[in-house]
Design a protein around this motif. Structure first.
Motif, PDB file in Angstrom:
ATOM      1  N   GLY A  54       0.814  -1.214   0.000  1.00  0.00           N
ATOM      2  CA  GLY A  54       0.000   0.000   0.000  1.00  0.00           C
ATOM      3  C   GLY A  54       0.844   1.259   0.000  1.00  0.00           C
ATOM      4  N   VAL A  55       1.989   1.208   0.678  1.00  0.00           N
ATOM      5  CA  VAL A  55       2.867   2.377   0.742  1.00  0.00           C
ATOM      6  C   VAL A  55       3.709   2.495  -0.527  1.00  0.00           C
ATOM      7  N   ALA A  56       4.331   1.392  -0.942  1.00  0.00           N
ATOM      8  CA  ALA A  56       5.256   1.432  -2.072  1.00  0.00           C
ATOM      9  C   ALA A  56       4.536   1.406  -3.417  1.00  0.00           C
ATOM     10  N   GLY A  57       3.479   0.620  -3.516  1.00  0.00           N
ATOM     11  CA  GLY A  57       2.733   0.537  -4.771  1.00  0.00           C
ATOM     12  C   GLY A  57       3.322  -0.408  -5.800  1.00  0.00           C
ATOM     13  N   GLU A  58       4.397  -1.096  -5.487  1.00  0.00           N
ATOM     14  CA  GLU A  58       5.023  -2.035  -6.415  1.00  0.00           C
ATOM     15  C   GLU A  58       5.152  -3.392  -5.747  1.00  0.00           C
ATOM     16  N   LEU A  59       4.867  -4.466  -6.489  1.00  0.00           N
ATOM     17  CA  LEU A  59       4.946  -5.816  -5.929  1.00  0.00           C
ATOM     18  C   LEU A  59       6.365  -6.193  -5.533  1.00  0.00           C
ATOM     19  N   VAL A  60       7.335  -5.857  -6.378  1.00  0.00           N
ATOM     20  CA  VAL A  60       8.725  -6.234  -6.100  1.00  0.00           C
ATOM     21  C   VAL A  60       9.225  -5.515  -4.851  1.00  0.00           C
ATOM     22  N   ASP A  61       8.940  -4.221  -4.736  1.00  0.00           N
ATOM     23  CA  ASP A  61       9.360  -3.472  -3.550  1.00  0.00           C
ATOM     24  C   ASP A  61       8.700  -4.018  -2.291  1.00  0.00           C
ATOM     25  N   ALA A  62       7.434  -4.383  -2.403  1.00  0.00           N
ATOM     26  CA  ALA A  62       6.728  -4.937  -1.246  1.00  0.00           C
ATOM     27  C   ALA A  62       7.306  -6.297  -0.848  1.00  0.00           C
ATOM     28  N   ALA A  63       7.648  -7.115  -1.819  1.00  0.00           N
ATOM     29  CA  ALA A  63       8.216  -8.430  -1.524  1.00  0.00           C
ATOM     30  C   ALA A  63       9.582  -8.295  -0.850  1.00  0.00           C
ATOM     31  N   ILE A  64      10.425  -7.418  -1.365  1.00  0.00           N
ATOM     32  CA  ILE A  64      11.747  -7.222  -0.776  1.00  0.00           C
ATOM     33  C   ILE A  64      11.622  -6.605   0.607  1.00  0.00           C
ATOM     34  N   GLY A  65      10.723  -5.634   0.760  1.00  0.00           N
ATOM     35  CA  GLY A  65      10.503  -5.023   2.066  1.00  0.00           C
ATOM     36  C   GLY A  65       9.998  -6.019   3.091  1.00  0.00           C
ATOM     37  N   THR A  66       9.100  -6.893   2.668  1.00  0.00           N
ATOM     38  CA  THR A  66       8.589  -7.930   3.571  1.00  0.00           C
ATOM     39  C   THR A  66       9.699  -8.877   3.985  1.00  0.00           C
ATOM     40  N   MET A  67      10.530  -9.270   3.022  1.00  0.00           N
ATOM     41  CA  MET A  67      11.645 -10.158   3.342  1.00  0.00           C
ATOM     42  C   MET A  67      12.592  -9.505   4.341  1.00  0.00           C
ATOM     43  N   LEU A  68      12.941  -8.248   4.127  1.00  0.00           N
ATOM     44  CA  LEU A  68      13.846  -7.554   5.037  1.00  0.00           C
ATOM     45  C   LEU A  68      13.228  -7.387   6.422  1.00  0.00           C
ATOM     46  N   PHE A  69      11.932  -7.076   6.479  1.00  0.00           N
ATOM     47  CA  PHE A  69      11.248  -6.941   7.762  1.00  0.00           C
ATOM     48  C   PHE A  69      11.239  -8.261   8.516  1.00  0.00           C
ATOM     49  N   MET A  70      10.944  -9.354   7.825  1.00  0.00           N
ATOM     50  CA  MET A  70      10.879 -10.653   8.493  1.00  0.00           C
ATOM     51  C   MET A  70      12.269 -11.107   8.957  1.00  0.00           C
ATOM     52  N   ILE A  71      13.314 -10.804   8.182  1.00  0.00           N
ATOM     53  CA  ILE A  71      14.672 -11.136   8.621  1.00  0.00           C
ATOM     54  C   ILE A  71      15.028 -10.335   9.867  1.00  0.00           C
ATOM     55  N   ALA A  72      14.705  -9.035   9.874  1.00  0.00           N
ATOM     56  CA  ALA A  72      14.994  -8.197  11.035  1.00  0.00           C
ATOM     57  C   ALA A  72      14.208  -8.672  12.257  1.00  0.00           C
ATOM     58  N   ALA A  73      12.951  -9.041  12.064  1.00  0.00           N
ATOM     59  CA  ALA A  73      12.140  -9.536  13.178  1.00  0.00           C
ATOM     60  C   ALA A  73      12.714 -10.845  13.722  1.00  0.00           C
ATOM     61  N   MET A  74      13.160 -11.714  12.822  1.00  0.00           N
ATOM     62  CA  MET A  74      13.756 -12.984  13.257  1.00  0.00           C
ATOM     63  C   MET A  74      15.023 -12.731  14.071  1.00  0.00           C
ATOM     64  N   MET A  75      15.857 -11.821  13.619  1.00  0.00           N
ATOM     65  CA  MET A  75      17.083 -11.512  14.344  1.00  0.00           C
ATOM     66  C   MET A  75      16.771 -10.906  15.715  1.00  0.00           C
ATOM     67  N   LEU A  76      15.781 -10.039  15.776  1.00  0.00           N
ATOM     68  CA  LEU A  76      15.384  -9.436  17.047  1.00  0.00           C
ATOM     69  C   LEU A  76      14.880 -10.497  18.022  1.00  0.00           C
ATOM     70  N   PHE A  77      14.032 -11.390  17.548  1.00  0.00           N
ATOM     71  CA  PHE A  77      13.506 -12.438  18.421  1.00  0.00           C
ATOM     72  C   PHE A  77      14.602 -13.412  18.863  1.00  0.00           C
ATOM     73  N   MET A  78      15.567 -13.692  17.993  1.00  0.00           N
ATOM     74  CA  MET A  78      16.687 -14.536  18.389  1.00  0.00           C
ATOM     75  C   MET A  78      17.513 -13.857  19.474  1.00  0.00           C
ATOM     76  N   LEU A  79      17.727 -12.561  19.328  1.00  0.00           N
ATOM     77  CA  LEU A  79      18.468 -11.805  20.337  1.00  0.00           C
ATOM     78  C   LEU A  79      17.721 -11.805  21.673  1.00  0.00           C
ATOM     79  N   LEU A  80      16.422 -11.543  21.622  1.00  0.00           N
ATOM     80  CA  LEU A  80      15.635 -11.526  22.856  1.00  0.00           C
ATOM     81  C   LEU A  80      15.598 -12.893  23.523  1.00  0.00           C
TER      82      LEU A  80
END
Length: 89
Positions: A54-80
């Motif tokens: 909804g923010v980016a308006g492009e499928l590729v940007d949304a897919a890459i953004g989702t991947m980066l967000f999920m990797i960051a969330a995984m790293m945060l949860f591993m740290l916690l």
């Protein structure tokens, strides 16, 4: 021509399979066989994808953004989790 028909049938079968999984999931949820936390956990990437799309308006940007967000969330949860086990919290 045969390849087009074969691809159409394959896509149709995939659609029927996805629809059957959705129906089975809703049935399991209504009968109480599934935990709501598990369902929310599965829906998080889809929600993140929708928000970024909804923010980016492009499928590729949304897919890459989702991947980066999920990797960051995984790293945060591993740290916690590591900190929790280290300090016995």
């Amino acid at each position: 021509m045969t390849a087009v028909i074969g691809i159409g049938i394959a896509i149709g079968l995939i659609g029927i399979g996805i629809l059957a999984m959705i129906v089975a999931g809703i049935k399991s949820l209504t009968t109480g066989k599934q935990d709501m936390k598990r369902i929310i956990t599965i829906l998080v990437p889809f929600a993140v994808f929708g928000i970024i799309f909804g923010v980016a308006g492009e499928l590729v940007d949304a897919a890459i953004g989702t991947m980066l967000f999920m990797i960051a969330a995984m790293m945060l949860f591993m740290l916690l989790t590591g900190l929790r086990s280290t300090f016995n919290l």
